[in-house]
Design a protein around this motif. Structure first.
Motif, PDB file in Angstrom:
ATOM      1  N   SER A  23       0.651  -1.339  -0.802  1.00 35.99           N
ATOM      2  CA  SER A  23       0.015   0.083  -0.226  1.00 35.99           C
ATOM      3  C   SER A  23       0.677   1.452  -0.214  1.00 35.99           C
ATOM      4  O   SER A  23       1.755   1.531   0.696  1.00 35.99           O
ATOM      5  CB  SER A  23      -0.375   0.250   1.132  1.00 35.99           C
ATOM      6  OG  SER A  23      -1.504   1.527   1.453  1.00 35.99           O
ATOM      7  N   ARG A  86      -5.577   0.582   3.634  1.00 32.89           N
ATOM      8  CA  ARG A  86      -4.981   0.020   2.092  1.00 32.89           C
ATOM      9  C   ARG A  86      -6.450   0.495   1.208  1.00 32.89           C
ATOM     10  O   ARG A  86      -6.170   0.513   0.045  1.00 32.89           O
ATOM     11  CB  ARG A  86      -5.038  -1.311   1.835  1.00 32.89           C
ATOM     12  CG  ARG A  86      -3.956  -2.118   2.786  1.00 32.89           C
ATOM     13  CD  ARG A  86      -3.799  -3.455   2.651  1.00 32.89           C
ATOM     14  NE  ARG A  86      -3.443  -3.983   4.001  1.00 32.89           N
ATOM     15  CZ  ARG A  86      -2.981  -5.440   3.938  1.00 32.89           C
ATOM     16  NH1 ARG A  86      -2.457  -5.671   2.439  1.00 32.89           N
ATOM     17  NH2 ARG A  86      -2.095  -5.982   4.627  1.00 32.89           N
ATOM     18  N   TRP A 365      -0.783  -2.789  -5.186  1.00 35.13           N
ATOM     19  CA  TRP A 365      -1.488  -3.497  -3.509  1.00 35.13           C
ATOM     20  C   TRP A 365      -3.602  -3.346  -3.643  1.00 35.13           C
ATOM     21  O   TRP A 365      -3.682  -3.328  -4.881  1.00 35.13           O
ATOM     22  CB  TRP A 365      -1.523  -2.359  -2.325  1.00 35.13           C
ATOM     23  CG  TRP A 365      -2.353  -1.435  -2.380  1.00 35.13           C
ATOM     24  CD1 TRP A 365      -3.460  -1.591  -1.246  1.00 35.13           C
ATOM     25  CD2 TRP A 365      -1.625  -0.525  -2.534  1.00 35.13           C
ATOM     26  NE1 TRP A 365      -3.498  -0.366  -1.260  1.00 35.13           N
ATOM     27  CE2 TRP A 365      -3.365   0.800  -2.025  1.00 35.13           C
ATOM     28  CE3 TRP A 365      -1.298   0.086  -3.284  1.00 35.13           C
ATOM     29  CZ2 TRP A 365      -3.655   1.544  -2.257  1.00 35.13           C
ATOM     30  CZ3 TRP A 365      -1.579   1.773  -3.583  1.00 35.13           C
ATOM     31  CH2 TRP A 365      -2.817   2.565  -3.165  1.00 35.13           C
TER      32      TRP A 365
END
Length: 475
Positions: A23, A86, A365
């Protein structure tokens, strides 16, 4: 695949050659050190389990309500490491995963829900200022864009419906020329601009700032301290951890997609893996080519949708589309990285913004979101009201988790408030069935949604049945 399509794919995937599988928000040299793990037996008034947004807001609000309340928070890894660090950083006023979902499920409460949501977003903004949380908070709004003619017609019809319900305040319909004056993409055919109901922020910095504020108010925070079990203990509750334990009068569970310590709650959520890319910082010329002067967040109107935004240093975050459910609902680190989705997202990005040809991605990610069958949070209590929980935010939890924290504290206090009186709070969604039925139903729903996107939005019999039952699958 035709040679030209293969050539384009190879060209686009070159943009990912240096992308780190982490992230962007969490890959920060300023990341704070974790608090030590719990290694003793603690007692407290309130134990909060989970160091994501839900838990952090609960601990903070508990201390603001009663400064003398003794509060402990335990987190299995580090605060903000999972979904809270995230996500795309869209902090929406909506408490219902969007106005359309809220209006379809709670039409009699929708004006109250909108009022509470707006109040909640204002409170987040004031909290960020009050505790000097440096999280790049921008009240920049959001535009839902249409990329197909049928979507443009649906947005126009939806705007008319909002006007009829008296819910269009601060919302504007944009035709193709108007939307491209805001952000220029050859794929944009129309837009619905919510000017006030969404803020953008750095999600990891928000989590870290909330943790700091909690510690400053006297919350005892223990990281790398998973809660292993929960059981009644005298007039309160007890939680065991690997090296210690906590006895508390009340417990608030903010574990979301991770297994709930109240086992009967687990069937109400399933994990959805969502993925995102982050570009390198845009040059002034590249940014000017987009015309993205007002820095709104954006999302497209497909069932398999994308969300995208500018960061504080003028990178473009581009995420969404694939919503991956692993068989059995397992949450595993290996699912956080999915190169086939990154390649797909890169292709979609350059189709949307061909003027950014040559831009490279620095981070790629994924992570798990907790979703439930009504797409928005649900709440409850256990152990004779000594335990409360909130879960099921379905990807719009950056803002709604603060509301969820307030609800959990109201429930633990046994208070009947405007929040706890809501049907949304009093009733739960339908649980997901056991395997293999959950996987089969979700796979069929995903196939049907993709088919609808490819056929002018027409929903097949399966989706129409799910609509009538108020069920679905989303991220």
């Amino acid at each position: 695949m035709a040679p030209s399509a293969m050539t384009r794919l190879n060209h686009w995937t070159k943009s990912l050659s240096e992308a780190q599988p982490v992230s962007y928000w969490l890959d920060d040299p300023g990341k704070p050190r974790p608090e030590p793990a719990l290694t003793t037996a603690e007692t407290c008034d309130l134990l909060v389990v989970g160091g994501g947004y839900t838990g952090l807001w609960t601990a903070l609000l508990a201390k603001e309500r009663e400064p003398r309340r003794d509060v402990v928070l335990v987190e299995g890894r580090e605060a903000g490491w999972a979904a809270s660090g995230r996500n795309g950083g869209f902090c929406a006023a909506s408490l219902t995963h969007g106005l359309a979902n809220g209006l379809s499920r709670w039409p009699d409460e929708i004006h109250t829900l909108q009022k509470l949501g707006a109040r909640n977003l204002d409170a987040i903004e004031s909290t960020v200022a009050r505790y000097s949380i440096d999280c790049d908070f921008e009240r920049s709004g959001e535009i839902d864009v249409a990329t197909e003619p049928y979507q443009a017609a649906e947005l126009r019809d939806w705007y008319g419906e909002l006007q009829r319900y008296g819910l269009a305040d601060g919302i504007e319909y944009l035709d193709a020329d108007a939307v491209r004056q805001q952000v220029d993409s050859p794929t944009f055919l129309a837009g619905l601009h919510d000017r006030h109901g969404v803020a953008l922020l750095n999600p990891a910095k928000l989590a870290w700032g909330l943790k700091r504020a909690c510690v400053e108010l006297g919350v005892r925070v223990y990281e790398h301290t998973p809660a292993l079990n929960l059981k009644a203990h005298g007039a309160g509750m007890a939680v065991r951890t690997p090296y210690g334990s906590v006895r508390a009068r009340h417990v608030a569970l903010g574990t979301n997609i991770f297994p709930n310590l109240v086992r009967r709650v687990r069937s109400y959520t399933v994990p959805v893996y969502d993925y995102a890319l982050m570009t390198e910082p845009l040059t002034d010329a590249q940014l000017a080519s987009l015309g993205w002067k007002n820095r709104q967040g954006l999302g497209d109107s497909a069932n398999q949708f994308h969300y995208f935004r500018l960061s504080a240093d003028n990178r473009v975050l581009w995420g969404g589309y694939d919503a991956v459910y692993p068989y059995g609902g397992r949450v595993r680190a290996e699912y956080d990285d999915r190169p086939e989705t990154y390649a797909k997202l890169a292709g979609h990005f350059f189709t949307c913004f061909p003027q950014l040809e040559g831009v490279r991605f620095t981070h790629a990610w994924g992570g798990a979101i907790d979703t439930c069958s009504r797409f928005s949070a649900f709440f409850g209590t256990a152990h004779q009201g000594r335990v409360s929980y909130a879960a099921g935010y379905t990807g719009l939890g950056v803002g709604a988790t603060r509301f969820g924290a307030d609800v959990m504290l109201d429930l633990l206090a046994g208070e009947r408030t405007e929040r706890t009186s809501l049907e949304m709070v009093r009733k739960k969604p339908l649980p997901f069935p056991p395997e293999p039925f959950a996987w089969t139903g979700i796979a069929l729903t995903k196939w049907s949604l993709a088919r609808a996107d490819a056929h002018g939005g027409r929903r097949n019999l399966w989706l129409k049945t799910m609509d009538r039952l108020g069920l679905g699958f989303d991220s």
